[in-house]
Enzyme design. Structure first.
Site, PDB file in Angstrom:
ATOM      1  N   SER A  13       0.851  -1.189   0.000  1.00 26.50           N
ATOM      2  CA  SER A  13       0.000   0.000   0.000  1.00 26.50           C
ATOM      3  C   SER A  13       0.885   1.237   0.000  1.00 26.50           C
ATOM      4  O   SER A  13       1.669   1.447   0.933  1.00 26.50           O
ATOM      5  CB  SER A  13      -0.884   0.035   1.244  1.00 26.50           C
ATOM      6  OG  SER A  13      -1.387   1.357   1.416  1.00 26.50           O
ATOM      7  N   HIS A  38      -1.253  -1.252  -4.332  1.00 29.06           N
ATOM      8  CA  HIS A  38      -2.524  -0.938  -3.668  1.00 29.06           C
ATOM      9  C   HIS A  38      -2.581   0.562  -3.359  1.00 29.06           C
ATOM     10  O   HIS A  38      -1.684   1.107  -2.726  1.00 29.06           O
ATOM     11  CB  HIS A  38      -2.610  -1.760  -2.380  1.00 29.06           C
ATOM     12  CG  HIS A  38      -3.893  -1.640  -1.641  1.00 29.06           C
ATOM     13  ND1 HIS A  38      -5.020  -2.359  -1.984  1.00 29.06           N
ATOM     14  CD2 HIS A  38      -4.235  -0.892  -0.558  1.00 29.06           C
ATOM     15  CE1 HIS A  38      -6.004  -2.060  -1.142  1.00 29.06           C
ATOM     16  NE2 HIS A  38      -5.560  -1.166  -0.267  1.00 29.06           N
ATOM     17  N   ASP A  40      -4.733   3.569  -1.635  1.00 26.51           N
ATOM     18  CA  ASP A  40      -5.769   3.840  -0.640  1.00 26.51           C
ATOM     19  C   ASP A  40      -6.323   5.247  -0.811  1.00 26.51           C
ATOM     20  O   ASP A  40      -5.622   6.233  -0.605  1.00 26.51           O
ATOM     21  CB  ASP A  40      -5.184   3.678   0.770  1.00 26.51           C
ATOM     22  CG  ASP A  40      -5.023   2.216   1.139  1.00 26.51           C
ATOM     23  OD1 ASP A  40      -5.996   1.457   0.959  1.00 26.51           O
ATOM     24  OD2 ASP A  40      -3.931   1.832   1.583  1.00 26.51           O
ATOM     25  N   MET A  42      -8.978   7.971   0.451  1.00 29.49           N
ATOM     26  CA  MET A  42      -9.767   8.300   1.650  1.00 29.49           C
ATOM     27  C   MET A  42     -10.334   9.709   1.542  1.00 29.49           C
ATOM     28  O   MET A  42      -9.672  10.596   1.006  1.00 29.49           O
ATOM     29  CB  MET A  42      -8.871   8.220   2.893  1.00 29.49           C
ATOM     30  CG  MET A  42      -8.170   6.882   3.049  1.00 29.49           C
ATOM     31  SD  MET A  42      -7.294   6.802   4.617  1.00 29.49           S
ATOM     32  CE  MET A  42      -6.474   5.211   4.450  1.00 29.49           C
ATOM     33  N   MET A 142     -11.225  -6.110   5.462  1.00 30.96           N
ATOM     34  CA  MET A 142     -10.424  -5.182   6.273  1.00 30.96           C
ATOM     35  C   MET A 142     -10.119  -5.839   7.611  1.00 30.96           C
ATOM     36  O   MET A 142     -11.032  -6.204   8.355  1.00 30.96           O
ATOM     37  CB  MET A 142     -11.187  -3.881   6.528  1.00 30.96           C
ATOM     38  CG  MET A 142     -11.337  -2.967   5.337  1.00 30.96           C
ATOM     39  SD  MET A 142      -9.811  -2.509   4.496  1.00 30.96           S
ATOM     40  CE  MET A 142      -8.813  -1.834   5.815  1.00 30.96           C
ATOM     41  N   ASP A 178      -6.444  -6.651   4.130  1.00 28.22           N
ATOM     42  CA  ASP A 178      -5.805  -5.338   4.222  1.00 28.22           C
ATOM     43  C   ASP A 178      -5.836  -4.857   5.667  1.00 28.22           C
ATOM     44  O   ASP A 178      -6.909  -4.690   6.244  1.00 28.22           O
ATOM     45  CB  ASP A 178      -6.604  -4.382   3.309  1.00 28.22           C
ATOM     46  CG  ASP A 178      -6.014  -2.990   3.205  1.00 28.22           C
ATOM     47  OD1 ASP A 178      -4.957  -2.724   3.802  1.00 28.22           O
ATOM     48  OD2 ASP A 178      -6.635  -2.167   2.502  1.00 28.22           O
TER      49      ASP A 178
END
Ligand code: DX5
Ligand code: ZN
Length: 229
Positions: A13, A38, A40, A42, A142, A178
């Protein structure tokens, strides 16, 4: 046609990368053995943190040769899905908790030509995916509450991973985990049936663009722990 690849894949990530040098960081982790990258995303609303948007994804796309795996921690997601597909995302994953009409969101992702994923927070039961299984290319469990890197693995999610693995059966759906994935937690995650392991802190720890071989060692350690080799 290639057979569906259920072998263990490590997806660092870039939340744990140097944000001032994200293109070089993507190249470095791929050169050091990352299978997927990956990303992320948000929004400061669905999760208590703000990261990157479609413009940054588009800028990173030429630096990623493997798979751009975009994890949307945003609500609503539907108005932004097209922008992330246009930015070059291979997989677009939305949260079940963030979509009032999950079936519609998944159809939208596939209709735009990307692979569709759904993510479940630690408190969300696996049965929310029961009626959308045939619209899925990926399920993301998650194992921390999303928002930040470096949190501890929530062990109750191992049982959820096993149950989802059984629900998937022979379908060509990846099972990704993850949060808090390290060489210590990876063996249980893999044994429960996950094939894509996201790792932020554990992949980037101690390394840098100037010392990328440490990324290589970190990725190799997670892979070895997961595969038992
Ligand atoms: C959590 C993110 C994860 C996170 C993983 O909100 O979705 O991808 O960055 O980081 P680690 O591996 O440090 O838990
Ligand atoms: Zn993520």
């Amino acid at each position: 046609m290639n057979a569906f690849d259920r072998s263990i894949k490590i997806a660092p990530s870039i939340l744990s990368a140097d944000f001032a040098a994200l293109g070089a960081e993507c190249r470095a982790i791929e050169a050091q053995g990352a299978d997927w990258v990956h990303v992320d995303v948000m929004d400061g609303h669905f999760v208590p943190n703000l990261t990157i948007g479609p413009a940054v994804c588009a800028a990173l796309r030429p630096h990623i040769r493997t798979v751009m795996d975009v994890h949307l921690m945003i609500a609503p997601a539907d108005p932004y899905i097209e922008a992330f597909v246009k930015a070059g995302a291979d997989f677009v994953t939305v949260h079940a908790e963030a979509s009032a009409h999950l079936d519609r969101s998944l159809q939208l992702i596939r209709s735009l030509g990307a692979k569709a994923g759904v993510s479940l927070n630690p408190s969300t039961p696996e049965n929310v995916i029961e009626y959308v299984l045939d619209r899925l290319d990926l399920v993301l469990v998650m194992s921390v509450n999303p928002g930040f890197g470096g949190q501890s693995f929530i062990t109750s999610q191992i049982e959820k991973i096993s149950r989802i693995r059984a629900m998937i059966g022979d379908r060509p759906i990846h099972l990704e985990v993850d949060g808090g994935v390290t060489p210590e937690t990876a063996p249980r995650v893999a044994a429960a049936g996950a094939d894509v392991l996201v790792a932020g802190s554990a992949a980037f720890k101690g390394g840098s663009i100037a010392a990328p071989e440490i990324y290589g060692r970190n990725i190799a350690a997670i892979r070895a722990a997961a595969t038992g080799r």
